[in-house]
Design an enzyme around this catalytic site. Sequence first.
Site, PDB file in Angstrom:
ATOM      1  N   CYS A  72       0.915  -1.077  -0.096  1.00 13.36           N
ATOM      2  CA  CYS A  72      -0.107  -0.085   0.115  1.00 13.36           C
ATOM      3  C   CYS A  72       0.850   1.263   0.072  1.00 13.36           C
ATOM      4  O   CYS A  72       1.041   1.847   1.096  1.00 13.36           O
ATOM      5  CB  CYS A  72      -1.014   0.112   1.300  1.00 13.36           C
ATOM      6  SG  CYS A  72      -2.172   1.176   1.163  1.00 13.36           S
ATOM      7  N   THR A 312     -26.129   2.466  11.103  1.00  9.77           N
ATOM      8  CA  THR A 312     -27.075   2.281   9.956  1.00  9.77           C
ATOM      9  C   THR A 312     -27.771   3.554   9.729  1.00  9.77           C
ATOM     10  O   THR A 312     -27.921   4.379  10.688  1.00  9.77           O
ATOM     11  CB  THR A 312     -28.083   1.202  10.367  1.00  9.77           C
ATOM     12  OG1 THR A 312     -29.179   0.941   9.326  1.00  9.77           O
ATOM     13  CG2 THR A 312     -28.771   1.396  11.672  1.00  9.77           C
ATOM     14  N   TYR A 313     -28.447   3.790   8.496  1.00 11.25           N
ATOM     15  CA  TYR A 313     -29.197   4.950   8.296  1.00 11.25           C
ATOM     16  C   TYR A 313     -30.604   4.524   7.734  1.00 11.25           C
ATOM     17  O   TYR A 313     -31.252   5.307   7.391  1.00 11.25           O
ATOM     18  CB  TYR A 313     -28.427   5.685   7.054  1.00 11.25           C
ATOM     19  CG  TYR A 313     -27.139   6.247   7.407  1.00 11.25           C
ATOM     20  CD1 TYR A 313     -26.764   7.225   8.427  1.00 11.25           C
ATOM     21  CD2 TYR A 313     -26.186   5.441   7.233  1.00 11.25           C
ATOM     22  CE1 TYR A 313     -25.624   7.757   8.542  1.00 11.25           C
ATOM     23  CE2 TYR A 313     -24.621   5.796   7.299  1.00 11.25           C
ATOM     24  CZ  TYR A 313     -24.416   7.015   8.272  1.00 11.25           C
ATOM     25  OH  TYR A 313     -23.036   7.217   8.701  1.00 11.25           O
ATOM     26  N   THR A 324     -31.187  -3.063   8.019  1.00  4.96           N
ATOM     27  CA  THR A 324     -30.129  -3.648   7.387  1.00  4.96           C
ATOM     28  C   THR A 324     -29.292  -4.427   8.212  1.00  4.96           C
ATOM     29  O   THR A 324     -28.164  -5.119   7.941  1.00  4.96           O
ATOM     30  CB  THR A 324     -29.208  -2.511   6.804  1.00  4.96           C
ATOM     31  OG1 THR A 324     -28.635  -1.943   8.113  1.00  4.96           O
ATOM     32  CG2 THR A 324     -29.865  -1.430   5.884  1.00  4.96           C
ATOM     33  N   GLU A 389     -22.532   4.228   0.817  1.00  5.40           N
ATOM     34  CA  GLU A 389     -22.873   2.633   1.285  1.00  5.40           C
ATOM     35  C   GLU A 389     -21.835   1.820   0.987  1.00  5.40           C
ATOM     36  O   GLU A 389     -21.361   0.965   1.846  1.00  5.40           O
ATOM     37  CB  GLU A 389     -24.136   2.285   0.559  1.00  5.40           C
ATOM     38  CG  GLU A 389     -25.310   3.159   1.414  1.00  5.40           C
ATOM     39  CD  GLU A 389     -26.618   2.797   0.410  1.00  5.40           C
ATOM     40  OE1 GLU A 389     -27.746   2.634   1.269  1.00  5.40           O
ATOM     41  OE2 GLU A 389     -26.650   2.677  -0.675  1.00  5.40           O
TER      42      GLU A 389
END
Length: 418
Positions: A72, A312-313, A324, A389
Amino acid sequence: MGQIGDKTTQALFAETFLQNNRLDHVTQLMGYHPQYLDPFLRTQNYILKGDGPLPFDYRHYIAIMASARHRCTYLVKLQIQEFLRQEGNKEWLNGLHQVPQKLRDLDELNKILAHQPWLFNKSHIEKLTKGKDNWSLSEVIHAIILLAHFHCLSTFVFGCGINPEIDLNEGHTFQHVTVPCNTQAINDCDSTQVDDVGVELLMLKMKTISEQHEESTQEERLMCFQKEQNQSAELISGFDNMSLPKSDVQRYTSDPDFSYQDFARHREASEITTFRIQDYSWEDHGFSLLNRLYNDAGTFLDEKFKIAYDMTYHRMGSKNNVDTSTFRRAIWNYIQCLYGIRHDDYNYKEVNELLEKNLKTNIKTLCCYPERTTKSDYDNVMREFRHSEKVHVNIMMLEARMQAELLYALRAIMRYMT
C-alpha cells in the site's frame, strides 16, 4: 446519512487538519460517516501520538512495515513523512536490513498477522520477549495494534481506490485504472458484470430471514460454516499463482511470496482448528486483556468496532426505512469466517442467501489480497448502492478484519501469560 457538508464532519476535518497539517483522502472519504470517523481518528491518534510504550519513530516505522505487507504505497508514503517528522533515522528507509534488530524481529509477526493470523501462537511472543533486544509485553501489544491497524487500513485504501495525496509522488490508486466515474453517479457506470443482486431482491431476502427465525442445531450450523469456508476457498483461486510487479515498498518486508491461504485448506492439512468466538471473544476476553496491557487501547477499539458493526441509516440504495441488520451481520461474519473464526450462534446459511458470489469475491479480495483490487471490482459490485454505502461496507471490512487479527494475537498472549 452523514454527508460531507455536515457540521460534525466539518469539525472533524478542521481538527484533523490542525493535528496533521493535511486533510488526507482517507479522512475525507470516512467523512461520509462522521459517527465512525470520530472514534477512528481518536484511535489512530492514540496509537501513533498518545501515551504508549513505543517511541514515536518506532510507531511510524512499524506502520510502514505493515502497509508495505500489502504494497500500500499510499500509506507507506504518508508514514515515511511522519517518520521523518519524528526525526527517524533516514538510513532505516533503505530497508529492513538497516533497522535495529529489535524492529527486524517484528517482521515475522507482521507477515503472519497480515496473511495467516491463525498461525500466530505463544512461541512468537516468547521469541520477542526473551533474549537480547527483547520486547516488553506492553510494547508487543502496542506493535500488534499498529500492525493490525495498518494492514486493515490498507484494505480500506484499496477498497475505495484512494488516490495519492497531492504533495506525494506516485502513490496508489486501483490497479488497471480505467476512466473513473463521477462519484455522484457511480451507479450509472457501464459494466459487463451482471452477477449482482438488486436492492429490492436483497430486501426481500432480508425480510424473509427476519421473519423465519429458523431453528437449527449446533451440528447443522457447523456444517453450514464449513460449507461456507469450502465455497470461499473456490473463489479467486487463481490468485495463488498470480504475481504482481515488484514494488520499492517491499524493502520494508521479507518473504514477499507469503500470502493468504484459505483457512479451509489449512484446517484439512494441519492441526489448526476453527477459532470459536464462544471460547475467546473480544467482549469477554480480548477487550479486558488489551486494556490491562495497554491503558485505554481496548476502550478506543471497542467503540470503533461497535459503531462500524451497528451503524445504519435505515437505507439501502434508493430505499428508505430498511432494517439492514441481517445484511451487516452477514458481511461481518463472512469476513471473520475467511479467517477461521466461527460464531456458534449464527446460521451461516444467511451469508449465502444475502451475499451473492460477486460481493463475496470482492470482500475476499479486499480482506485477503487488497493489492489485487481493480477499478472494475468497485464498479461491478453493489451497483444499486450509493457511494457512501460502499464506503460503509469498506469500513466494516476494515474493522471485522482488524478484530479477527487481534483475537488471534490476544489469545496467543493470554496463553503465553498463563
